[in-house]
Enzyme design. Structure first.
Site, PDB file in Angstrom:
ATOM      1  N   GLY A  10       0.776  -1.195   0.073  1.00  0.00           N
ATOM      2  CA  GLY A  10       0.018   0.099  -0.201  1.00  0.00           C
ATOM      3  C   GLY A  10       0.845   1.255  -0.252  1.00  0.00           C
ATOM      4  O   GLY A  10       2.073   1.152   0.308  1.00  0.00           O
ATOM      5  N   GLY A  37       0.042  -4.909   1.021  1.00  0.00           N
ATOM      6  CA  GLY A  37      -1.325  -5.009   0.113  1.00  0.00           C
ATOM      7  C   GLY A  37      -1.282  -5.675  -1.112  1.00  0.00           C
ATOM      8  O   GLY A  37      -2.488  -6.289  -1.409  1.00  0.00           O
ATOM      9  N   GLU A  50       5.850  -5.645   7.672  1.00  0.00           N
ATOM     10  CA  GLU A  50       5.284  -4.632   8.446  1.00  0.00           C
ATOM     11  C   GLU A  50       5.999  -4.016   9.793  1.00  0.00           C
ATOM     12  O   GLU A  50       5.873  -2.921  10.283  1.00  0.00           O
ATOM     13  CB  GLU A  50       3.693  -4.595   8.727  1.00  0.00           C
ATOM     14  N   ASP A  57      -1.537  -7.360   8.066  1.00  0.00           N
ATOM     15  CA  ASP A  57      -2.650  -7.467   7.691  1.00  0.00           C
ATOM     16  C   ASP A  57      -3.409  -7.774   6.426  1.00  0.00           C
ATOM     17  O   ASP A  57      -2.604  -8.925   6.125  1.00  0.00           O
ATOM     18  CB  ASP A  57      -3.146  -5.609   7.796  1.00  0.00           C
TER      19      ASP A  57
END
Length: 373
Positions: free
Chosen positions: A70, A122, A145, A153
């Site tokens: 992302g 992402g 992350e 996530d």
């Protein structure tokens, strides 16, 4: 700016069509933006509902990356300009991203992701749920992350649980990279093709005579990919994960995070990949490690929808707290690689600080992802 994702349809031998979506931001390694998400979601839905679309393909522009994650720099800028909670732009992005990820996991038709090059964050969220996940010898997958003060996530709390020998927990704590061979072992890829196999894949998909039954079409795609895979067997890289499975399992089965941290901090690893992973952990965000450990305890029996609802809460709380903004600053903005984490040591983190990441910033009956089932 509608060219952030390119859409095309190509005709097959039987008159059916293939839908092809290309993430089109080569300079940013196809970093996922809200604009991309808002283009992808309705088009995937339209193709899913169109009886003349036999299958869908998703790829990234260029040769370097499918999707490198992302756009966290833009997200950090939004957080710095508005510190409300939940922050509106963060809520929009994560809600719509997770809805798209869920849609891909549940997609009724064959959905083939060409996961060539870098696949991170992402990007892995888009790839992990596809019915047919294709890697190449150039594929490099990671959920790094912990290096930016976030956590794995995009349904990571769900799919990392489904890896052998507690490898998913190890990857979440260390951000260790995976190659194509590793991706097969870790259930993040279904087939490995040659790096130049895209034209051949597309041509052979176009030559198909597609069955009317969706399940049979899935089998047709699997059979074709298996045939193409034979030509790439010689280029399959040596796995980093396979020879270290027992060590990883032993490390991750010590019972508590403090023991794991001590082992990763003091043991000498002869294997370079393991040693690098341990170094990533030592330099990563302590709160990210503590919350990731807690996620694995809480998410063990969650459904995909429940996991994504939990992740939306987690992501918004990470955005509101200081470590994510500081991690992005240190790694991607100032690039000094000297993050000043809110808590410097795991032992300093109160349990109530960890628990606060799981507290929803809205009433229990108003979850923005309540519609996911």
């Amino acid at each position: 700016m509608h060219d952030a994702v390119l859409f095309e349809e190509v005709r097959c031998a039987d008159g059916k069509r293939l839908g092809i979506a290309t993430l089109n931001s080569e300079k940013s390694l196809n970093a996922l933006t809200l604009q991309m998400i808002r283009l992808l979601q309705p088009q995937l839905a339209a193709w899913e509902a169109d009886p003349d679309i036999a299958a869908v393909l998703l790829r990234g522009a260029g040769e370097k990356a499918f999707c490198a994650g992302g756009d966290v720099r833009a997200l950090r800028e939004a957080l710095l300009s508005d510190d409300s909670h939940p922050q509106p732009q963060a809520l929009e992005f994560f809600r719509e991203e997770y809805t798209l990820d869920y849609h891909i996991h549940c997609y009724a038709k064959p959905l083939i992701v060409w996961g060539h090059g870098i696949v991170m964050g992402g990007g892995l969220g888009l790839m992990a749920g596809a019915s047919h996940r294709v890697a190449t010898s150039a594929t490099r997958i990671a959920m790094p992350e912990i290096t930016i003060g976030l956590y794995p996530d995009v349904a990571g709390s769900w799919f990392l649980q489904r890896m052998p020998a507690r490898v998913g927990l190890f990857l979440g704590l260390t951000g260790a990279p995976l190659n194509a061979h590793d991706a097969l072992i870790c259930n993040l890829a279904d087939h490995v093709l040659a790096t130049d196999a895209w034209p051949q894949l597309l041509e052979q998909l176009q030559q198909q005579y597609w069955d009317a039954d969706a399940a049979t079409r899935h089998a047709q795609v699997s059979a074709l990919l298996s045939q193409l895979e034979q030509a790439a067997r010689h280029s399959l890289p040596a796995s980093n994960v396979q020879p270290n499975l027992l060590t990883i399992h032993q490390l991750m089965s010590m019972g508590d995070l403090a023991s794991v941290a001590d082992a990763l901090g003091t043991q000498q690893f002869d294997d370079d990949w393991l040693a690098s992973a341990a170094k990533n952990f030592r330099h990563g965000c302590p709160v990210s490690a503590a919350v990731t450990w807690e996620i694995f305890q809480r998410a063990r029996h969650l459904s995909l929808a429940e996991a994504l609802r939990m992740e939306l809460i987690l992501s918004l709380n990470f955005c509101h707290k200081p470590d994510f903004r500081e991690g992005v600053r240190a790694l991607l903005v100032d690039k000094d690689r000297q993050p000043q984490w809110h808590y410097r040591q795991l032992a300093d983190i109160p349990q109530d600080w960890v628990d606060s990441h799981f507290v929803a910033p809205w009433p229990a009956d108003q979850h923005p992802l309540a519609a996911l089932r």
